[in-house]
Design a protein around this motif. Structure first.
Motif, mmCIF file in Angstrom:
data_model
loop_
_atom_site.group_PDB
_atom_site.id
_atom_site.type_symbol
_atom_site.label_atom_id
_atom_site.label_comp_id
_atom_site.label_asym_id
_atom_site.label_seq_id
_atom_site.Cartn_x
_atom_site.Cartn_y
_atom_site.Cartn_z
ATOM 1 N N ALA A 81 1.045 4.399 10.308
ATOM 2 C CA ALA A 81 0.091 4.411 9.107
ATOM 3 C C ALA A 81 -0.189 5.766 8.964
ATOM 4 C CB ALA A 81 -1.471 4.032 10.245
ATOM 5 N N HIS A 82 0.140 6.855 9.624
ATOM 6 C CA HIS A 82 -0.469 8.226 9.188
ATOM 7 C C HIS A 82 0.932 8.773 8.229
ATOM 8 C CE1 HIS A 82 -0.924 12.569 9.180
ATOM 9 N NE2 HIS A 82 0.468 12.716 9.445
ATOM 10 N N LEU A 83 2.024 8.287 8.360
ATOM 11 C CA LEU A 83 3.068 8.533 7.584
ATOM 12 C C LEU A 83 3.080 7.621 6.075
ATOM 13 C CD1 LEU A 83 6.220 8.816 10.009
ATOM 14 C CD2 LEU A 83 5.049 10.838 8.788
ATOM 15 N N ALA A 84 2.657 6.777 6.258
ATOM 16 C CA ALA A 84 2.512 5.866 4.828
ATOM 17 C C ALA A 84 1.264 6.437 4.221
ATOM 18 C CB ALA A 84 2.084 4.337 5.493
ATOM 19 N N GLU A 85 0.129 6.819 4.908
ATOM 20 C CA GLU A 85 -0.989 7.521 4.057
ATOM 21 C C GLU A 85 -0.853 8.865 3.530
ATOM 22 O OE1 GLU A 85 -4.698 8.124 2.307
ATOM 23 O OE2 GLU A 85 -3.870 6.344 3.146
ATOM 24 N N THR A 86 0.049 9.551 4.431
ATOM 25 C CA THR A 86 0.439 10.854 4.019
ATOM 26 C C THR A 86 1.298 11.037 2.897
ATOM 27 O OG1 THR A 86 0.452 11.685 6.143
ATOM 28 C CG2 THR A 86 1.771 12.889 4.386
ATOM 29 N N ASN A 87 2.144 9.778 2.520
ATOM 30 C CA ASN A 87 3.161 9.875 1.425
ATOM 31 C C ASN A 87 2.658 8.848 0.461
ATOM 32 O OD1 ASN A 87 5.825 11.049 2.042
ATOM 33 N ND2 ASN A 87 5.450 10.044 4.041
ATOM 34 N N LEU A 88 1.787 7.876 0.620
ATOM 35 C CA LEU A 88 1.260 6.911 -0.315
ATOM 36 C C LEU A 88 -0.330 6.954 -0.224
ATOM 37 C CD1 LEU A 88 3.779 4.193 0.051
ATOM 38 C CD2 LEU A 88 3.634 5.899 -1.876
ATOM 39 N N PRO A 89 -1.100 8.082 -0.675
ATOM 40 C CA PRO A 89 -2.564 7.846 -0.390
ATOM 41 C C PRO A 89 -3.175 6.789 -1.035
ATOM 42 C CG PRO A 89 -1.781 10.089 -1.271
ATOM 43 C CD PRO A 89 -0.721 9.115 -1.277
ATOM 44 N N ASP A 90 -4.157 6.364 -0.190
ATOM 45 C CA ASP A 90 -4.987 5.128 -0.599
ATOM 46 C C ASP A 90 -4.153 3.845 -0.680
ATOM 47 O OD1 ASP A 90 -7.243 6.555 -0.784
ATOM 48 O OD2 ASP A 90 -6.807 7.303 -2.706
ATOM 49 N N ALA A 91 -2.890 3.838 0.062
ATOM 50 C CA ALA A 91 -2.089 2.587 0.133
ATOM 51 C C ALA A 91 -2.683 1.506 0.721
ATOM 52 C CB ALA A 91 -0.770 3.017 0.502
ATOM 53 N N GLU A 92 -2.310 0.427 0.058
ATOM 54 C CA GLU A 92 -3.053 -1.192 0.474
ATOM 55 C C GLU A 92 -1.776 -1.490 1.803
ATOM 56 O OE1 GLU A 92 -3.176 -5.635 -1.049
ATOM 57 O OE2 GLU A 92 -2.974 -3.803 -2.388
ATOM 58 N N THR A 93 -2.445 -2.021 2.941
ATOM 59 C CA THR A 93 -1.537 -2.564 3.795
ATOM 60 C C THR A 93 -1.261 -3.984 3.549
ATOM 61 O OG1 THR A 93 -2.481 -1.177 5.456
ATOM 62 C CG2 THR A 93 -1.312 -3.350 6.203
ATOM 63 N N VAL A 94 -0.112 -4.274 2.903
ATOM 64 C CA VAL A 94 0.405 -5.659 2.458
ATOM 65 C C VAL A 94 0.783 -6.386 3.672
ATOM 66 C CG1 VAL A 94 2.276 -6.877 1.183
ATOM 67 C CG2 VAL A 94 1.347 -4.408 0.285
ATOM 68 N N ILE A 95 1.607 -6.013 4.665
ATOM 69 C CA ILE A 95 2.012 -6.523 5.986
ATOM 70 C C ILE A 95 1.316 -5.605 6.986
ATOM 71 C CG2 ILE A 95 3.695 -7.647 7.524
ATOM 72 C CD1 ILE A 95 5.232 -8.235 4.799
ATOM 73 N N ASP A 96 0.712 -5.992 7.924
ATOM 74 C CA ASP A 96 -0.193 -5.219 8.880
ATOM 75 C C ASP A 96 1.065 -4.412 9.697
ATOM 76 O OD1 ASP A 96 -2.457 -4.042 10.010
ATOM 77 O OD2 ASP A 96 -2.684 -5.556 11.529
ATOM 78 N N GLY A 97 1.033 -3.197 9.683
ATOM 79 C CA GLY A 97 1.752 -2.492 10.761
ATOM 80 C C GLY A 97 3.279 -2.183 9.975
ATOM 81 N N SER A 98 3.384 -2.832 8.993
ATOM 82 C CA SER A 98 4.944 -2.684 8.496
ATOM 83 C C SER A 98 5.164 -2.515 7.154
ATOM 84 C CB SER A 98 5.856 -3.856 9.150
ATOM 85 O OG SER A 98 5.352 -5.382 8.365
ATOM 86 N N VAL A 99 4.024 -2.735 6.233
ATOM 87 C CA VAL A 99 4.394 -2.614 4.658
ATOM 88 C C VAL A 99 3.120 -2.239 4.292
ATOM 89 C CG1 VAL A 99 4.980 -3.607 2.421
ATOM 90 C CG2 VAL A 99 5.970 -4.472 4.492
ATOM 91 N N TRP A 100 3.255 -0.967 3.453
ATOM 92 C CA TRP A 100 2.229 -0.378 2.745
ATOM 93 C C TRP A 100 2.614 -0.066 1.085
ATOM 94 C CZ3 TRP A 100 4.256 0.841 7.269
ATOM 95 C CH2 TRP A 100 3.419 0.876 8.411
#
Length: 142
Positions: A81-100
């Motif tokens: 979650a941290h790496l996803a948010e760092t790279n893609l700020p305000d990203a929507e979680t499409v599949i919990d825990g695996s796709v943002w």
């Protein structure tokens, strides 16, 4: 309390490259990359606890990042979650825990391979073309 300590440690890990950073910024963050054979677009770094593969565009801006733990273990959900948010700020979680996903790109964790790939929208098409060209080059003499 353990979760708070883990979260604080996570914020200070070195693996916080961002899409669209320059190659120079990646080198400043991770150190000198290992060369990736037959490519001027891929750079391989190692910064505990990750092996990191960076794909750059012609301007040497980061368009895709692949993370894998050095020890081969799964990346925990908090780190994902941290790496996803760092790279893609305000990203929507499409599949919990695996796709943002956000307008700039997408992050996807593949549990089978234990890889987190983060790719910009423009980088996805360029990466696909590079991979096709590399495959054609390798098959050329077959």
């Amino acid at each position: 309390m353990r979760l708070l300590i883990l979260a604080l440690l996570l914020v200070h890990t070195g693996a916080q490259a961002r899409l669209f950073e320059t190659l120079e910024q990646c080198i400043a963050r991770y150190g000198k990359p290992d060369a990736v054979e037959d490519s001027e677009d891929f750079y391989r770094f190692e910064k505990a606890p990750f092996k990191i593969l960076v794909f750059t565009d012609r301007e040497k801006r980061c368009q895709s990042i692949i993370y894998r733990r050095i020890d081969g273990e799964h990346i925990d959900e908090l780190t994902l979650a941290h790496l996803a948010e760092t790279n893609l700020p305000d990203a929507e979680t499409v599949i919990d825990g695996s796709v943002w996903k956000n307008a700039d790109g997408m992050a996807q964790y593949t549990r089978a391979n234990r890889l987190l790939s983060v790719t910009s929208a423009e980088g996805a098409a360029a990466l696909e073309k590079v991979m096709r060209d590399m495959a054609a080059k390798k098959l050329d003499g077959f």
